[in-house]
Scaffold this motif. Structure first.
Motif, PDB file in Angstrom:
ATOM      1  N   ARG A   1      76.639 -16.215  75.772  1.00 44.66           N
ATOM      2  CA  ARG A   1      76.985 -16.193  74.342  1.00 44.66           C
ATOM      3  C   ARG A   1      76.171 -17.235  73.567  1.00 44.66           C
ATOM      4  O   ARG A   1      75.700 -16.970  72.461  1.00 44.66           O
ATOM      5  CB  ARG A   1      78.481 -16.474  74.156  1.00 44.66           C
ATOM      6  CG  ARG A   1      79.399 -15.398  74.690  1.00 44.66           C
ATOM      7  CD  ARG A   1      80.837 -15.662  74.336  1.00 44.66           C
ATOM      8  NE  ARG A   1      81.050 -15.680  72.891  1.00 44.66           N
ATOM      9  CZ  ARG A   1      82.250 -15.697  72.314  1.00 44.66           C
ATOM     10  NH1 ARG A   1      83.328 -15.730  73.066  1.00 44.66           N
ATOM     11  NH2 ARG A   1      82.361 -15.710  71.009  1.00 44.66           N
ATOM     12  N   ILE A   2      76.006 -18.405  74.168  1.00 46.99           N
ATOM     13  CA  ILE A   2      75.292 -19.477  73.485  1.00 46.99           C
ATOM     14  C   ILE A   2      73.816 -19.134  73.289  1.00 46.99           C
ATOM     15  O   ILE A   2      73.235 -19.422  72.239  1.00 46.99           O
ATOM     16  CB  ILE A   2      75.433 -20.804  74.269  1.00 46.99           C
ATOM     17  CG1 ILE A   2      76.895 -21.267  74.262  1.00 46.99           C
ATOM     18  CG2 ILE A   2      74.546 -21.890  73.658  1.00 46.99           C
ATOM     19  CD1 ILE A   2      77.157 -22.492  75.133  1.00 46.99           C
ATOM     20  N   VAL A   3      73.205 -18.514  74.306  1.00 51.49           N
ATOM     21  CA  VAL A   3      71.763 -18.280  74.239  1.00 51.49           C
ATOM     22  C   VAL A   3      71.362 -17.254  73.178  1.00 51.49           C
ATOM     23  O   VAL A   3      70.199 -17.200  72.787  1.00 51.49           O
ATOM     24  CB  VAL A   3      71.173 -17.848  75.603  1.00 51.49           C
ATOM     25  CG1 VAL A   3      71.279 -18.959  76.616  1.00 51.49           C
ATOM     26  CG2 VAL A   3      71.813 -16.572  76.109  1.00 51.49           C
ATOM     27  N   VAL A   4      72.311 -16.445  72.720  1.00 48.96           N
ATOM     28  CA  VAL A   4      71.967 -15.494  71.648  1.00 48.96           C
ATOM     29  C   VAL A   4      72.523 -15.948  70.296  1.00 48.96           C
ATOM     30  O   VAL A   4      72.299 -15.292  69.272  1.00 48.96           O
ATOM     31  CB  VAL A   4      72.438 -14.058  71.972  1.00 48.96           C
ATOM     32  CG1 VAL A   4      71.701 -13.520  73.177  1.00 48.96           C
ATOM     33  CG2 VAL A   4      73.943 -13.996  72.195  1.00 48.96           C
ATOM     34  N   GLY A   5      73.246 -17.076  70.310  1.00 49.40           N
ATOM     35  CA  GLY A   5      73.711 -17.664  69.058  1.00 49.40           C
ATOM     36  C   GLY A   5      74.510 -16.715  68.182  1.00 49.40           C
ATOM     37  O   GLY A   5      75.380 -15.971  68.649  1.00 49.40           O
ATOM     38  N   LYS A   6      74.190 -16.703  66.898  1.00 54.00           N
ATOM     39  CA  LYS A   6      74.909 -15.872  65.930  1.00 54.00           C
ATOM     40  C   LYS A   6      74.713 -14.379  66.175  1.00 54.00           C
ATOM     41  O   LYS A   6      75.489 -13.552  65.674  1.00 54.00           O
ATOM     42  CB  LYS A   6      74.456 -16.228  64.509  1.00 54.00           C
ATOM     43  CG  LYS A   6      74.811 -17.657  64.088  1.00 54.00           C
ATOM     44  CD  LYS A   6      74.321 -17.954  62.684  1.00 54.00           C
ATOM     45  CE  LYS A   6      74.672 -19.387  62.278  1.00 54.00           C
ATOM     46  NZ  LYS A   6      74.171 -19.715  60.909  1.00 54.00           N
ATOM     47  N   GLU A   7      73.671 -14.035  66.921  1.00 56.75           N
ATOM     48  CA  GLU A   7      73.407 -12.624  67.203  1.00 56.75           C
ATOM     49  C   GLU A   7      74.524 -12.012  68.058  1.00 56.75           C
ATOM     50  O   GLU A   7      74.692 -10.788  68.079  1.00 56.75           O
ATOM     51  CB  GLU A   7      72.065 -12.473  67.937  1.00 56.75           C
ATOM     52  CG  GLU A   7      70.855 -12.965  67.157  1.00 56.75           C
ATOM     53  CD  GLU A   7      70.638 -12.201  65.862  1.00 56.75           C
ATOM     54  OE1 GLU A   7      70.798 -10.964  65.889  1.00 56.75           O
ATOM     55  OE2 GLU A   7      70.328 -12.838  64.841  1.00 56.75           O
ATOM     56  N   TRP A   8      75.289 -12.858  68.758  1.00 53.66           N
ATOM     57  CA  TRP A   8      76.361 -12.369  69.615  1.00 53.66           C
ATOM     58  C   TRP A   8      77.363 -11.523  68.828  1.00 53.66           C
ATOM     59  O   TRP A   8      77.812 -10.472  69.297  1.00 53.66           O
ATOM     60  CB  TRP A   8      77.068 -13.550  70.280  1.00 53.66           C
ATOM     61  CG  TRP A   8      78.264 -13.168  71.108  1.00 53.66           C
ATOM     62  CD1 TRP A   8      79.579 -13.162  70.725  1.00 53.66           C
ATOM     63  CD2 TRP A   8      78.263 -12.740  72.480  1.00 53.66           C
ATOM     64  NE1 TRP A   8      80.386 -12.766  71.756  1.00 53.66           N
ATOM     65  CE2 TRP A   8      79.608 -12.501  72.841  1.00 53.66           C
ATOM     66  CE3 TRP A   8      77.259 -12.550  73.437  1.00 53.66           C
ATOM     67  CZ2 TRP A   8      79.974 -12.066  74.118  1.00 53.66           C
ATOM     68  CZ3 TRP A   8      77.620 -12.121  74.711  1.00 53.66           C
ATOM     69  CH2 TRP A   8      78.955 -11.885  75.033  1.00 53.66           C
ATOM     70  N   GLU A   9      77.729 -11.987  67.643  1.00 46.92           N
ATOM     71  CA  GLU A   9      78.730 -11.297  66.828  1.00 46.92           C
ATOM     72  C   GLU A   9      78.232  -9.944  66.322  1.00 46.92           C
ATOM     73  O   GLU A   9      79.024  -9.095  65.928  1.00 46.92           O
ATOM     74  CB  GLU A   9      79.131 -12.177  65.640  1.00 46.92           C
ATOM     75  CG  GLU A   9      79.717 -13.526  66.034  1.00 46.92           C
ATOM     76  CD  GLU A   9      80.972 -13.391  66.898  1.00 46.92           C
ATOM     77  OE1 GLU A   9      81.688 -12.379  66.757  1.00 46.92           O
ATOM     78  OE2 GLU A   9      81.214 -14.297  67.721  1.00 46.92           O
TER      79      GLU A   9
END
Length: 205
Positions: free
Chosen positions: A77-85
């Motif tokens: 989740r952290i490695v894709v940052g805001k893209e996760w949402e």
């Protein structure tokens, strides 16, 4: 006589469950330092048998070790940052699954030989956000030692690694920069393809 035997059996079962419960508590109460050192010990053990195990064998051995010491879902989740949402639940799960395989494959590839290496604990410190950083270094014969800083956060009743900084370089930061760029420019499917290609390359090298 029967009553006495039943009482003894009840006491035995009680003691058995008490022992199991105590053991479970002891295991779950492992400190951040203990989690890191256990993982490092298992990593060295795999390295010592690296050639005999081969890539597939190292992968199988490290599967449990990495899963038990790292919070790979959180890291993904952290490695894709805001893209996760922006990802669907199906895409999120697919990313987590492939990221877990990549993490294990990376260890299986990078820690395949042994020539006297040893991990040494240096120190540990608490972070302002409730985490712990365990500082250690890897002694490599006839070469400079590699400094490892393990960042851990609590997950339930245990500690899990969420980032590793090797000689000042954050693995999390590198992946985040790479993954978010691919997601934004090429899309989700392209990211999954590239990660799978990297896993395949690790297995062949």
């Amino acid at each position: 006589m029967i009553l006495k035997n039943m009482q003894l059996a009840t006491i035995f079962v009680f003691c058995l469950f008490a022992t199991i419960h105590t053991s479970a508590q002891a295991e779950s109460a492992a400190t951040a330092k203990q989690v890191v050192e256990k993982f490092q010990t298992e990593l060295i053990a795999v390295m010592k048998n690296g050639k005999q195990l081969g890539y597939a064998g190292r992968y199988d051995k490290l599967n449990v070790s990495v899963s038990n010491s790292h919070d790979l879902t959180k890291i993904a989740r952290i490695v894709v940052g805001k893209e996760w949402e922006k990802l669907s639940e199906v895409q999120q799960q697919k990313l987590v699954d492939v990221f877990i395989r990549l993490s294990i494959a990376s260890y299986a590839y990078n820690f395949k030989d042994f020539s006297g290496e040893a991990f040494v604990f240096d120190s540990e410190e608490e972070t302002t956000r409730g985490g712990v950083v365990v500082h250690s270094h890897l002694i490599i014969p006839d070469d400079k030692p590699v400094k490892f800083d393990y960042m851990l956060k609590e997950k339930g009743d245990s500690w899990r690694i969420i980032n590793i900084i090797a000689n000042g370089v954050s693995d999390l930061a590198l992946k985040r920069s790479e993954y978010t760029t691919i997601l934004q420019r090429e899309g989700f499917d392209a990211l999954i393809t590239k990660i799978n290609e990297k896993i395949d390359n690790y297995s062949k090298l």
